[in-house]
Write an enzyme that holds these catalytic residues in place. Structure first.
Site: not given
Length: 265
Positions: A173, A204, A206-209
């Protein structure tokens, strides 16, 4: 039948990341979300004020309870704070006949450590080898492999370093790089570059989860990895664009943006 997706992750009391983000994502994408809580955090828009991991036996019991009775079509992992938890979850996933999306969570959006340094070797040798897709950001790539990426061209080297630990696919990412939000998905032979415009939005959390849960949801619905990742990227891009202020710090992405965008979405 609605596909069943299991998240194995920590609880975010602020509701923007972790188990809470995972279950919202799964609902939005039309699958039945289930959870194994690995840790409880005291967390809000300003950061993580405390974290308490659950005993390994509690994590194992939750996992077996769900998988043995209900079954799963995909598993997603998030915060696994200790080497003991990493190794126990890796062993459970290895025994489960379902794709696994591994989000090797190292630090929170605010820079708070969520993984003990002593657990890194277990991530490399136990968890990554059972991954269908591993989804590290650039900080996590550096933490796990030592490879530091400063430009888009260096993402191939990062992917190769992650794949060396055994996941079938690596999704690197590149959101921390300037310019468009660019990710690289590869299995070592084919490459898929995923690009999205960078939205002028600092909310932003929580984007990875959310991305990892979206991938798991699409895999559970039977999509091949490249299509699942592309669909997940599109969902997350919309969620980031709709991110909203919450508290005094970094707000969350909007997991329900499609519900508010009209039936055409």
């Amino acid at each position: 039948m609605i596909p069943n997706v299991l998240t194995v992750a920590g609880s975010d009391s602020g509701g923007g990341a972790g188990i809470q983000a995972d279950l919202k994502t799964m609902l939005a994408l039309g699958v039945h979300g289930m959870s194994v809580v690995t840790a409880v955090t005291a967390q809000n828009s300003l950061g993580v004020q405390g974290a308490w991991e659950l005993p390994v036996e509690a994590v194992r019991a939750q996992y077996r309870s769900v998988v043995d009775d209900i079954g799963v079509q995909a598993v997603k992992t998030g915060m696994l704070a200790s080497a003991e938890l990493v190794e126990a979850v890796a062993e459970l996933i290895a025994e489960t006949d379902a794709p696994a999306v591994i989000d090797p969570v190292g630090v929170s959006k605010h820079g708070d450590a969520l993984l003990a340094a002593s657990a890194l070797d277990s991530v490399r040798t136990k968890l990554l080898p059972v991954a269908t897709v591993a989804t590290p950001n650039l900080d996590e790539v550096a933490q796990i492999t030592g490879v530091r990426v400063a430009s888009e061209g260096e993402m191939r080297q990062a992917a190769a370093a992650v794949l060396a630990y055994g996941p079938r696919w690596a999704l690197i990412k590149g959101g921390h790089l300037p310019g468009d939000a660019v990710d690289l998905l590869t299995d070592g032979s084919e490459e898929h570059w995923l690009r999205a415009p960078r939205h002028d939005n600092r909310h932003t959390h929580g984007t990875g989860c959310t991305l990892a849960s979206a991938i798991a949801s699409q895999l559970a619905k039977g999509q091949p990895v490249p299509e699942a990742v592309a669909a997940a990227k599109e969902y997350v891009t919309g969620a980031v664009a709709a991110g909203f202020a919450l508290g005094g710090g970094i707000g969350p992405v909007d997991h329900g943006w499609r519900f508010r965008a009209g039936p055409e979405r």
